[in-house]
Design a protein around this motif. Structure first.
Motif, PDB file in Angstrom:
ATOM      1  N   ALA A 145       0.849  -1.189   0.000  1.00  0.00           N
ATOM      2  CA  ALA A 145       0.000   0.000   0.000  1.00  0.00           C
ATOM      3  C   ALA A 145       0.884   1.239   0.000  1.00  0.00           C
ATOM      4  CB  ALA A 145      -0.905  -0.005   1.229  1.00  0.00           C
ATOM      5  N   PRO A 146       0.379   2.344  -0.517  1.00  0.00           N
ATOM      6  CA  PRO A 146       1.185   3.551  -0.537  1.00  0.00           C
ATOM      7  C   PRO A 146       1.531   4.016   0.863  1.00  0.00           C
ATOM      8  CG  PRO A 146      -1.051   3.978  -1.327  1.00  0.00           C
ATOM      9  CD  PRO A 146      -0.923   2.517  -1.104  1.00  0.00           C
ATOM     10  N   ALA A 147       2.733   4.556   1.000  1.00  0.00           N
ATOM     11  CA  ALA A 147       3.184   5.077   2.296  1.00  0.00           C
ATOM     12  C   ALA A 147       2.375   6.316   2.668  1.00  0.00           C
ATOM     13  CB  ALA A 147       4.667   5.421   2.214  1.00  0.00           C
ATOM     14  N   GLN A 148       2.262   6.566   3.954  1.00  0.00           N
ATOM     15  CA  GLN A 148       1.499   7.716   4.433  1.00  0.00           C
ATOM     16  C   GLN A 148       2.102   9.006   3.865  1.00  0.00           C
ATOM     17  OE1 GLN A 148      -1.201   7.489   5.628  1.00  0.00           O
ATOM     18  NE2 GLN A 148      -1.710   8.955   7.202  1.00  0.00           N
ATOM     19  N   GLY A 149       1.262   9.871   3.340  1.00  0.00           N
ATOM     20  CA  GLY A 149       1.739  11.138   2.800  1.00  0.00           C
ATOM     21  C   GLY A 149       2.222  11.030   1.354  1.00  0.00           C
ATOM     22  N   ARG A 150       2.236   9.849   0.798  1.00  0.00           N
ATOM     23  CA  ARG A 150       2.665   9.670  -0.587  1.00  0.00           C
ATOM     24  C   ARG A 150       1.594   8.901  -1.342  1.00  0.00           C
ATOM     25  NH1 ARG A 150       8.739   7.678  -1.073  1.00  0.00           N
ATOM     26  NH2 ARG A 150       9.460   9.700  -1.678  1.00  0.00           N
ATOM     27  N   SER A 151       0.355   9.256  -1.133  1.00  0.00           N
ATOM     28  CA  SER A 151      -0.741   8.466  -1.668  1.00  0.00           C
ATOM     29  C   SER A 151      -0.961   8.663  -3.166  1.00  0.00           C
ATOM     30  CB  SER A 151      -2.025   8.770  -0.915  1.00  0.00           C
ATOM     31  OG  SER A 151      -2.340  10.138  -1.037  1.00  0.00           O
ATOM     32  N   THR A 152      -0.433   9.705  -3.740  1.00  0.00           N
ATOM     33  CA  THR A 152      -0.615   9.901  -5.169  1.00  0.00           C
ATOM     34  C   THR A 152       0.738  10.156  -5.824  1.00  0.00           C
ATOM     35  OG1 THR A 152      -0.941  12.275  -4.982  1.00  0.00           O
ATOM     36  CG2 THR A 152      -2.908  10.910  -4.826  1.00  0.00           C
ATOM     37  N   VAL A 153       0.822   9.757  -7.078  1.00  0.00           N
ATOM     38  CA  VAL A 153       2.076   9.958  -7.801  1.00  0.00           C
ATOM     39  C   VAL A 153       2.284  11.429  -8.148  1.00  0.00           C
ATOM     40  CG1 VAL A 153       2.189   7.628  -8.718  1.00  0.00           C
ATOM     41  CG2 VAL A 153       1.006   9.366 -10.018  1.00  0.00           C
ATOM     42  N   GLN A 154       1.221  12.244  -8.115  1.00  0.00           N
ATOM     43  CA  GLN A 154       1.376  13.666  -8.414  1.00  0.00           C
ATOM     44  C   GLN A 154       2.201  14.383  -7.352  1.00  0.00           C
ATOM     45  OE1 GLN A 154      -1.639  12.138  -8.573  1.00  0.00           O
ATOM     46  NE2 GLN A 154      -2.228  12.335 -10.715  1.00  0.00           N
ATOM     47  N   ARG A 155       2.332  13.811  -6.171  1.00  0.00           N
ATOM     48  CA  ARG A 155       3.133  14.419  -5.102  1.00  0.00           C
ATOM     49  C   ARG A 155       4.604  14.032  -5.188  1.00  0.00           C
ATOM     50  NH1 ARG A 155      -0.846  13.111  -0.067  1.00  0.00           N
ATOM     51  NH2 ARG A 155      -2.591  14.370  -0.777  1.00  0.00           N
ATOM     52  N   MET A 156       4.937  13.082  -6.039  1.00  0.00           N
ATOM     53  CA  MET A 156       6.307  12.584  -6.144  1.00  0.00           C
ATOM     54  C   MET A 156       6.918  12.999  -7.468  1.00  0.00           C
ATOM     55  SD  MET A 156       5.283   8.809  -4.722  1.00  0.00           S
ATOM     56  CE  MET A 156       6.794   8.020  -5.122  1.00  0.00           C
ATOM     57  N   PRO A 172       1.141  11.248 -14.861  1.00  0.00           N
ATOM     58  CA  PRO A 172       1.694  12.555 -14.495  1.00  0.00           C
ATOM     59  C   PRO A 172       2.245  12.540 -13.073  1.00  0.00           C
ATOM     60  CG  PRO A 172      -0.704  12.618 -14.486  1.00  0.00           C
ATOM     61  CD  PRO A 172      -0.309  11.269 -14.982  1.00  0.00           C
ATOM     62  N   THR A 173       3.469  13.020 -12.929  1.00  0.00           N
ATOM     63  CA  THR A 173       4.088  13.180 -11.613  1.00  0.00           C
ATOM     64  C   THR A 173       4.297  14.672 -11.365  1.00  0.00           C
ATOM     65  OG1 THR A 173       6.296  12.916 -12.566  1.00  0.00           O
ATOM     66  CG2 THR A 173       5.246  10.934 -11.683  1.00  0.00           C
ATOM     67  N   ARG A 174       4.894  15.001 -10.255  1.00  0.00           N
ATOM     68  CA  ARG A 174       5.104  16.409  -9.895  1.00  0.00           C
ATOM     69  C   ARG A 174       5.930  17.149 -10.939  1.00  0.00           C
ATOM     70  NH1 ARG A 174       7.914  16.919  -4.385  1.00  0.00           N
ATOM     71  NH2 ARG A 174       9.773  16.763  -5.646  1.00  0.00           N
ATOM     72  N   ASP A 175       6.899  16.473 -11.551  1.00  0.00           N
ATOM     73  CA  ASP A 175       7.807  17.160 -12.474  1.00  0.00           C
ATOM     74  C   ASP A 175       7.723  16.684 -13.924  1.00  0.00           C
ATOM     75  OD1 ASP A 175       8.844  14.660 -11.927  1.00  0.00           O
ATOM     76  OD2 ASP A 175      10.922  15.318 -11.918  1.00  0.00           O
ATOM     77  N   ASN A 176       6.862  15.716 -14.205  1.00  0.00           N
ATOM     78  CA  ASN A 176       6.799  15.164 -15.563  1.00  0.00           C
ATOM     79  C   ASN A 176       5.359  14.757 -15.884  1.00  0.00           C
ATOM     80  OD1 ASN A 176       7.072  13.743 -17.963  1.00  0.00           O
ATOM     81  ND2 ASN A 176       8.807  12.516 -17.276  1.00  0.00           N
ATOM     82  N   PRO A 177       4.750  15.364 -16.910  1.00  0.00           N
ATOM     83  CA  PRO A 177       3.366  15.010 -17.237  1.00  0.00           C
ATOM     84  C   PRO A 177       3.214  13.620 -17.880  1.00  0.00           C
ATOM     85  CG  PRO A 177       4.192  16.638 -18.782  1.00  0.00           C
ATOM     86  CD  PRO A 177       5.258  16.454 -17.736  1.00  0.00           C
ATOM     87  N   GLN A 178       4.304  13.014 -18.312  1.00  0.00           N
ATOM     88  CA  GLN A 178       4.268  11.692 -18.957  1.00  0.00           C
ATOM     89  C   GLN A 178       5.411  10.825 -18.431  1.00  0.00           C
ATOM     90  OE1 GLN A 178       2.739  10.599 -22.332  1.00  0.00           O
ATOM     91  NE2 GLN A 178       1.029  11.914 -21.807  1.00  0.00           N
ATOM     92  N   CYS A 179       5.385  10.504 -17.152  1.00  0.00           N
ATOM     93  CA  CYS A 179       6.453   9.713 -16.536  1.00  0.00           C
ATOM     94  C   CYS A 179       6.211   8.214 -16.764  1.00  0.00           C
ATOM     95  CB  CYS A 179       6.505  10.002 -15.047  1.00  0.00           C
ATOM     96  SG  CYS A 179       7.743   9.043 -14.160  1.00  0.00           S
ATOM     97  N   PRO A 180       7.196   7.484 -17.290  1.00  0.00           N
ATOM     98  CA  PRO A 180       7.051   6.028 -17.479  1.00  0.00           C
ATOM     99  C   PRO A 180       7.286   5.296 -16.155  1.00  0.00           C
ATOM    100  CG  PRO A 180       9.185   6.734 -18.274  1.00  0.00           C
ATOM    101  CD  PRO A 180       8.461   7.976 -17.818  1.00  0.00           C
ATOM    102  N   ILE A 181       6.278   5.283 -15.319  1.00  0.00           N
ATOM    103  CA  ILE A 181       6.400   4.816 -13.931  1.00  0.00           C
ATOM    104  C   ILE A 181       6.715   3.329 -13.816  1.00  0.00           C
ATOM    105  CG2 ILE A 181       3.920   4.482 -13.762  1.00  0.00           C
ATOM    106  CD1 ILE A 181       4.060   5.287 -10.879  1.00  0.00           C
TER     107      ILE A 181
END
Length: 109
Positions: A28-39, A85-94
């Motif tokens: 499960a996602p770590a607390q405070g990092r629940s969305t990839v938009q924050r990373m 989409p991440t904080r710094d890249n709208p098309q990040c290959p996660i």
């Protein structure tokens, strides 16, 4: 002999049913990092690579399972590269998403 074999058979079947199928566990996602938009893109890619399989909030915060490679998918599934989409890249290959192949995924030529 029947009185000994039957309880052993029932006990064995109950143990198999309780164990269930083996499958990779998703973290499960770590607390405070629940969305990839924050990373950042690098942080997100590193998390998937390090853990192998993680569940993160992707598009519209909906949880989605991302995997490092196809070895984390079921035998009948394929791994499809996901760009989010991440904080710094709208098309990040996660990483990859496991899914059942459709009719159009097969090369019929």
């Amino acid at each position: 002999m029947r009185s000994i074999a039957f309880p052993l058979l029932v006990g064995s079947l109950a143990g198999l049913l309780a164990a269930g199928p083996a499958s990779p566990q998703s973290r499960a996602p770590a607390q405070g990092r629940s969305t990839v938009q924050r990373m950042t893109c690098a942080e997100t890619m590193d998390l998937v690579k390090r853990e192998g399989a993680v569940v993160l909030g992707a598009a519209a915060g909906q949880p989605e399972r991302f995997v490092r490679d196809r070895s984390f998918c079921e035998m009948s599934e394929i791994a499809e590269l996901r760009f989010v989409p991440t904080r710094d890249n709208p098309q990040c290959p996660i990483g990859y998403r496991c899914r059942e192949p459709g009719f159009d995924d097969w090369n019929w030529d």
